[in-house]
Design a protein around this motif. Structure first.
Motif, PDB file in Angstrom:
ATOM      1  N   ARG A 100       5.606  -7.656  16.340  1.00  0.00           N
ATOM      2  CA  ARG A 100       5.322  -8.979  16.803  1.00  0.00           C
ATOM      3  C   ARG A 100       5.609  -9.583  18.554  1.00  0.00           C
ATOM      4  NH1 ARG A 100       6.718 -10.354  11.567  1.00  0.00           N
ATOM      5  NH2 ARG A 100       8.558 -10.560  12.156  1.00  0.00           N
ATOM      6  N   ARG A 101       6.587  -8.507  18.397  1.00  0.00           N
ATOM      7  CA  ARG A 101       7.088  -8.951  20.175  1.00  0.00           C
ATOM      8  C   ARG A 101       6.599  -8.519  20.943  1.00  0.00           C
ATOM      9  NH1 ARG A 101      13.351  -6.640  21.298  1.00  0.00           N
ATOM     10  NH2 ARG A 101      14.022  -8.261  20.241  1.00  0.00           N
ATOM     11  N   HIS A 102       5.435  -7.191  21.180  1.00  0.00           N
ATOM     12  CA  HIS A 102       4.770  -6.566  22.006  1.00  0.00           C
ATOM     13  C   HIS A 102       3.444  -6.552  21.502  1.00  0.00           C
ATOM     14  CE1 HIS A 102       8.397  -4.837  23.282  1.00  0.00           C
ATOM     15  NE2 HIS A 102       8.610  -4.879  22.805  1.00  0.00           N
ATOM     16  N   LYS A 103       2.717  -7.241  20.329  1.00  0.00           N
ATOM     17  CA  LYS A 103       1.348  -7.240  19.837  1.00  0.00           C
ATOM     18  C   LYS A 103       0.601  -8.024  21.239  1.00  0.00           C
ATOM     19  CE  LYS A 103       2.721 -12.027  17.776  1.00  0.00           C
ATOM     20  NZ  LYS A 103       1.317 -12.924  18.475  1.00  0.00           N
ATOM     21  N   ASP A 104       0.208  -8.729  22.354  1.00  0.00           N
ATOM     22  CA  ASP A 104       0.275  -9.142  22.691  1.00  0.00           C
ATOM     23  C   ASP A 104      -0.500  -8.236  23.954  1.00  0.00           C
ATOM     24  OD1 ASP A 104      -0.562 -11.750  21.962  1.00  0.00           O
ATOM     25  OD2 ASP A 104       1.076 -12.991  23.017  1.00  0.00           O
ATOM     26  N   ARG A 105       0.399  -7.303  24.503  1.00  0.00           N
ATOM     27  CA  ARG A 105       0.017  -6.414  25.076  1.00  0.00           C
ATOM     28  C   ARG A 105      -1.027  -5.288  24.663  1.00  0.00           C
ATOM     29  NH1 ARG A 105       2.859  -6.527  30.320  1.00  0.00           N
ATOM     30  NH2 ARG A 105       3.227  -4.496  30.604  1.00  0.00           N
ATOM     31  N   LEU A 106       0.074  -4.902  23.203  1.00  0.00           N
ATOM     32  CA  LEU A 106      -0.438  -3.426  22.701  1.00  0.00           C
ATOM     33  C   LEU A 106      -2.116  -3.974  22.394  1.00  0.00           C
ATOM     34  CD1 LEU A 106       2.354  -2.628  19.991  1.00  0.00           C
ATOM     35  CD2 LEU A 106       1.561  -1.607  22.220  1.00  0.00           C
ATOM     36  N   TRP A 107      -2.342  -5.395  21.857  1.00  0.00           N
ATOM     37  CA  TRP A 107      -3.609  -5.742  21.639  1.00  0.00           C
ATOM     38  C   TRP A 107      -4.667  -5.700  23.145  1.00  0.00           C
ATOM     39  CZ3 TRP A 107      -7.600  -6.166  18.529  1.00  0.00           C
ATOM     40  CH2 TRP A 107      -8.640  -7.278  18.806  1.00  0.00           C
ATOM     41  N   ALA A 108      -3.359  -5.818  24.264  1.00  0.00           N
ATOM     42  CA  ALA A 108      -4.900  -6.142  25.542  1.00  0.00           C
ATOM     43  C   ALA A 108      -5.677  -4.165  25.916  1.00  0.00           C
ATOM     44  CB  ALA A 108      -3.926  -6.439  26.499  1.00  0.00           C
ATOM     45  N   VAL A 109      -4.135  -3.955  25.511  1.00  0.00           N
ATOM     46  CA  VAL A 109      -4.387  -2.331  25.717  1.00  0.00           C
ATOM     47  C   VAL A 109      -5.940  -1.736  24.661  1.00  0.00           C
ATOM     48  CG1 VAL A 109      -3.132   0.131  25.593  1.00  0.00           C
ATOM     49  CG2 VAL A 109      -2.129  -1.921  26.710  1.00  0.00           C
ATOM     50  N   ALA A 110      -5.390  -2.039  23.462  1.00  0.00           N
ATOM     51  CA  ALA A 110      -6.139  -1.550  22.816  1.00  0.00           C
ATOM     52  C   ALA A 110      -7.896  -1.576  22.788  1.00  0.00           C
ATOM     53  CB  ALA A 110      -5.868  -1.867  21.097  1.00  0.00           C
ATOM     54  N   LEU A 111      -7.932  -3.014  22.645  1.00  0.00           N
ATOM     55  CA  LEU A 111      -9.500  -4.323  23.356  1.00  0.00           C
ATOM     56  C   LEU A 111      -9.651  -3.613  25.054  1.00  0.00           C
ATOM     57  CD1 LEU A 111     -11.123  -6.182  22.538  1.00  0.00           C
ATOM     58  CD2 LEU A 111      -9.965  -7.724  23.808  1.00  0.00           C
ATOM     59  N   ARG A 112      -9.208  -2.980  25.935  1.00  0.00           N
ATOM     60  CA  ARG A 112      -9.531  -2.859  27.448  1.00  0.00           C
ATOM     61  C   ARG A 112      -9.951  -1.587  26.773  1.00  0.00           C
ATOM     62  NH1 ARG A 112     -10.569  -7.659  29.427  1.00  0.00           N
ATOM     63  NH2 ARG A 112      -8.767  -9.063  30.154  1.00  0.00           N
ATOM     64  N   ILE A 113      -9.651  -0.958  26.172  1.00  0.00           N
ATOM     65  CA  ILE A 113     -10.143   1.236  26.258  1.00  0.00           C
ATOM     66  C   ILE A 113     -11.250   0.714  25.164  1.00  0.00           C
ATOM     67  CG2 ILE A 113      -9.265   2.874  25.398  1.00  0.00           C
ATOM     68  CD1 ILE A 113      -6.623   2.646  26.679  1.00  0.00           C
ATOM     69  N   ALA A 114     -10.684  -0.202  24.031  1.00  0.00           N
ATOM     70  CA  ALA A 114     -11.991   0.131  23.080  1.00  0.00           C
ATOM     71  C   ALA A 114     -13.430  -0.340  23.230  1.00  0.00           C
ATOM     72  CB  ALA A 114     -11.095   0.027  21.871  1.00  0.00           C
ATOM     73  N   CYS A 115     -13.227  -1.311  24.601  1.00  0.00           N
ATOM     74  CA  CYS A 115     -14.204  -2.140  23.946  1.00  0.00           C
ATOM     75  C   CYS A 115     -14.653  -3.069  23.558  1.00  0.00           C
ATOM     76  CB  CYS A 115     -15.971  -1.147  25.354  1.00  0.00           C
ATOM     77  SG  CYS A 115     -14.192  -0.779  26.746  1.00  0.00           S
ATOM     78  N   ASP A 116     -14.254  -3.459  22.488  1.00  0.00           N
ATOM     79  CA  ASP A 116     -15.188  -3.866  21.057  1.00  0.00           C
ATOM     80  C   ASP A 116     -13.763  -4.620  20.192  1.00  0.00           C
ATOM     81  OD1 ASP A 116     -17.530  -3.238  19.317  1.00  0.00           O
ATOM     82  OD2 ASP A 116     -15.719  -3.472  18.115  1.00  0.00           O
ATOM     83  N   PRO A 117     -14.282  -5.822  20.062  1.00  0.00           N
ATOM     84  CA  PRO A 117     -12.827  -6.369  19.359  1.00  0.00           C
ATOM     85  C   PRO A 117     -12.416  -5.323  17.532  1.00  0.00           C
ATOM     86  CG  PRO A 117     -13.960  -8.007  20.155  1.00  0.00           C
ATOM     87  CD  PRO A 117     -15.000  -6.456  20.183  1.00  0.00           C
ATOM     88  N   ASP A 118     -13.413  -5.185  17.331  1.00  0.00           N
ATOM     89  CA  ASP A 118     -13.597  -4.193  15.899  1.00  0.00           C
ATOM     90  C   ASP A 118     -12.725  -3.064  16.163  1.00  0.00           C
ATOM     91  OD1 ASP A 118     -14.658  -6.752  14.617  1.00  0.00           O
ATOM     92  OD2 ASP A 118     -16.541  -5.841  14.458  1.00  0.00           O
ATOM     93  N   ASP A 119     -13.310  -2.781  17.233  1.00  0.00           N
ATOM     94  CA  ASP A 119     -12.479  -1.039  16.960  1.00  0.00           C
ATOM     95  C   ASP A 119     -10.888  -1.544  17.312  1.00  0.00           C
ATOM     96  OD1 ASP A 119     -14.752   0.273  16.576  1.00  0.00           O
ATOM     97  OD2 ASP A 119     -15.334   0.448  18.691  1.00  0.00           O
ATOM     98  N   ALA A 120     -11.142  -2.097  18.244  1.00  0.00           N
ATOM     99  CA  ALA A 120      -9.904  -2.415  18.619  1.00  0.00           C
ATOM    100  C   ALA A 120      -8.773  -2.696  17.863  1.00  0.00           C
ATOM    101  CB  ALA A 120      -9.480  -3.998  19.663  1.00  0.00           C
ATOM    102  N   ALA A 121      -9.056  -3.414  16.460  1.00  0.00           N
ATOM    103  CA  ALA A 121      -8.213  -3.972  15.787  1.00  0.00           C
ATOM    104  C   ALA A 121      -7.990  -2.689  15.079  1.00  0.00           C
ATOM    105  CB  ALA A 121      -8.516  -5.093  14.807  1.00  0.00           C
ATOM    106  N   ASP A 122      -8.747  -1.779  14.624  1.00  0.00           N
ATOM    107  CA  ASP A 122      -8.927  -1.055  14.231  1.00  0.00           C
ATOM    108  C   ASP A 122      -7.497  -0.015  14.473  1.00  0.00           C
ATOM    109  OD1 ASP A 122     -10.498  -1.412  12.492  1.00  0.00           O
ATOM    110  OD2 ASP A 122     -12.133  -0.591  12.621  1.00  0.00           O
TER     111      ASP A 122
END
Lengths: 289, 210
Positions: free
Chosen positions: B31-53
Motif C-alpha cells: 500500500r505504501r508504494h502501490k501508486d508508483r508501482l502501478w504507474a510503472v506497470a501501466l506506463r510500460i504495459a500501456c493497457d490497464p488490464d495488462d498492467a493489473a495482471d
C-alpha cells in the motif's frame, strides 16, 4: 536486459551511449523539454478495484503460507542465505555467459523434494477427481493447475523469465470473479467440439458449476480457485456478452493452446492470449442441446 | 512519501517482518508504494488490464521471494525491478498483440493544434503522451518512464532495469528524440526545464538497503 525479447524491441544503437552525449546544444535543449513535459504528466493512482484484487491475492498468499510454511519464505534475510541479488540482476548475469565466471544454480534438495512431492500429490489428486467426476469439487481439481500457473507467473516476474504455460497471464485468485477456469487437458477437435463440450458440461449434471462468486474475504477460498486473470475475464465476458459462462476450460484445440468457453447456447474457442480488446476467436459454434 | 512519519517502520524492516512471518507487513509495503508501482506497470504495459495482471503477478512474486532480498539495493528498487520484469514478461508473452508498438509513427493520431488551453486540450495532451509512449519499444519506454515520468535517477533506473547507466542514458535520449515530433505541438504547454520530483521521492530515501 536485451537479447531476450522480440527483435523489434531492440534498438541496435542503444549500446553506444556516446551518441547521446554528442547531440548539439539546441537538440539537447529540445530533448530536455520533452523530458520536462513528461515529468509534468500527473501521477497515476492505483484504481480501487485493482488494489482490492491484489490485496485479496496477497491475503490468499499469506493464508497459504500460514497453512504450509515454506522454508524459502521463512529463511533469514540477513545474508545467511546467499541466493544472489534481486531477480533482474540474476537474469542478466545468467545471460552474460561467456564474459565472466558462470554462476551455478544452487539446488536445494529440500525445496526440490518438496516441489516433487507437491507435484505428485496434485497429479494424483487431479487424476482421481477426473475419474470420480467433477461434481462439486471442481474448484479443487483446478487448484493444482492454478497454483502451477500462479507459480510460473510469479517466477517469471521475479526474473526467472519462465514463459507461462498458456501465455494467458496469471491465474491468481481475485475478489468477485464471476467464474473460474478449469484446466481439463481435453484435446478439443473441430469435428467433435460441441460433443466434447456437452460431455464436459454433463460431468457437472448440466449445472452451472462455475457460477459461484469467489468471496473476497475468504482467503483460503480464493487460493483454491482458478480465478481468471482480469484480461481473461474481459475476454470471456466480451464473447458471451456479459452472460455467465457455463464452461471456461484451458485446454488445446486442434493441438494449439486455447480457451474453450461455453454458454448455454454457444461455444467459443479463443486463443490463449484472449482479451477483451482482442478475443482471438478461433472457432464459434452453437451448442445444441 | 518522501519521508516516513515518526514510528513508521522502514521498507527494509517491513520486508524483514514479512520474511519472518508477519502476515500484515507485506500489505503495508504494497500500500505504501502501490501508486508508483502501478504507474510503472501501466506506463510500460500501456493497457490497464495488462498492467493489473503484471502488478499482481509482481506482488505475488515479491511476496514469495522476500527471503531472497539481501539489502544490496533499496527495497523500492527491488520492487520496481520485479514490476518492470513482470510487465516486460507479460508484453513478451503477448507480443503477438503488438501492444501498440507498430513501428510506424504515421499510425499515431496527432490532434490538431489546440487553439487555446482548455480542459479538452489538456486531456488531448495526456492522450498524446500515452499514444507517443506506445511508439517506443518497451525497454526504451521503461527507461523513459522511470527517469522522466517517475523521477528516478539514472543510477536507480540502471539498477531497476539491470542495464548499465550508459544504456539507460542512451535509451532515454533516443526515446525523447522519438517522442519529440509527437509532442512538438504541445511545446507551448511545456513546463520550464528541469524534472520535477514526481510523486513520492526517490527510492534510496525509502528506508531500503538496511
Amino acid at each position: 536486459m536485451s537479447g531476450h525479447w522480440p527483435p523489434e524491441w531492440d534498438d541496435p544503437e542503444e549500446e553506444f551511449p556516446e551518441g547521446a552525449d554528442q547531440a548539439d546544444t539546441d537538440a539537447e535543449a529540445r530533448l530536455s523539454e520533452v523530458s520536462a513535459y513528461l515529468a509534468s504528466v500527473p501521477a497515476l493512482v492505483l484504481p480501487d478495484a485493482v488494489e482490492s484484487r491484489i490485496s485479496a491475492a496477497l491475503a490468499a498468499e499469506a493464508a497459504a503460507r500460514a497453512e504450509r510454511p515454506d522454508p524459502a519464505d521463512s529463511a533469514p534475510v540477513d545474508g545467511a542465505r546467499n541466493l544472489g541479488p534481486a531477480p533482474a540482476q540474476a537474469r542478466v548475469r545468467r545471460r552474460r555467459g561467456s564474459d565472466g565466471p558462470r554462476r551455478r544454480f544452487r539446488v536445494r534438495p529440500q525445496v526440490v523434494g518438496g516441489s516433487l512431492v507437491t507435484c505428485l500429490l496434485l497429479a494424483v489428486l487431479g487424476f482421481a477427481l477426473s475419474h470420480a467426476g467433477f461434481s462439486s469439487s471442481s474448484s479443487s481439481a483446478t487448484a493444482g493447475s492454478a497454483a502451477a500457473a500462479s507459480s510460473a507467473s510469479a517466477s517469471s516476474a521475479a526474473g526467472a523469465s519462465v514463459p507461462s504455460a498458456a501465455g494467458a497471464g496469471p491465474q491468481h485468485a481475485g475478489p468477485g470473479s464471476p467464474f473460474v477456469v478449469t484446466a481439463s487437458g481435453t484435446k478439443y477437435q473441430r469435428a467433435t467440439l460441441a460433443e466434447q463440450v456437452r460431455s464436459r458440461l454433463a460431468v457437472n449434471g448440466g449445472k452451472q458449476t462455475f457460477s459461484a462468486t469467489v468471496p473476497a474475504a475468504s482467503a483460503s477460498a480464493t487460493s483454491a480457485a482458478a480465478v481468471p486473470s482480469q484480461a481473461l475475464r474481459g475476454c470471456v465476458l466480451k464473447l458471451t456478452g456479459g452472460t455467465l459462462p457455463r464452461l471456461v476450460d484451458r485446454a488445446t484445440y486442434e493441438g494449439e493452446p486455447a480457451y474453450v468457453i461455453a454458454t448455454a447456447s454457444r461455444i467459443w474457442v479463443a486463443g490463449s492470449g484472449c482479451t477483451a480488446a482482442k478475443t482471438e476467436v478461433v472457432a464459434s459454434v452453437p451448442l445444441a442441446s | 512519501m518522501s519521508g516516513l512519519a515518526s514510528g513508521e517502520p522502514s521498507d527494509a524492516i517491513l520486508l524483514r517482518r514479512h520474511a519472518a512471518g508477519d502476515a500484515d507487513a507485506f500489505g503495508v509495503l504494497f500500500r505504501r508504494h502501490k501508486d508508483r508501482l502501478w504507474a510503472v506497470a501501466l506506463r510500460i504495459a500501456c493497457d490497464p488490464d495488462d498492467a493489473a495482471d503484471a502488478l499482481q503477478e509482481a506482488m505475488i512474486s515479491a511476496f514469495r521471494r522476500a527471503g531472497d532480498f539481501r539489502g544490496e539495493s533499496a527495497v523500492t528498487t527491488w520492487l520496481h525491478r520485479i514490476v518492470v520484469n513482470a510487465s516486460l514478461d507479460l508484453l513478451r508473452r503477448r507480443s503477438a498483440r503488438s501492444v501498440g508498438w507498430s513501428g510506424d509513427p504515421d499510425d499515431l493520431p496527432v490532434p490538431e493544434s489546440p487553439p487555446g488551453v482548455d480542459s479538452a486540450a489538456s486531456i488531448d495532451s495526456r492522450l498524446d503522451v500515452d499514444a507517443a509512449l506506445r511508439t517506443l519499444p518497451p525497454p526504451q519506454r521503461a527507461a523513459l518512464v522511470l527517469v522522466d515520468m517517475l523521477g528516478y535517477s539514472v543510477a536507480d533506473t540502471s539498477a531497476i532495469l539491470g542495464v548499465s547507466e550508459g544504456t539507460v542514458k542512451s535509451r532515454c535520449a533516443r526515446g525523447r528524440a522519438k517522442l519529440l515530433p509527437y509532442l512538438a505541438h504541445l511545446r507551448g504547454d511545456f513546463p520550464e526545464r528541469g524534472n520535477q520530483a514526481v510523486a513520492d521521492g526517490v527510492p534510496s530515501e525509502q528506508g531500503g538497503g538496511a
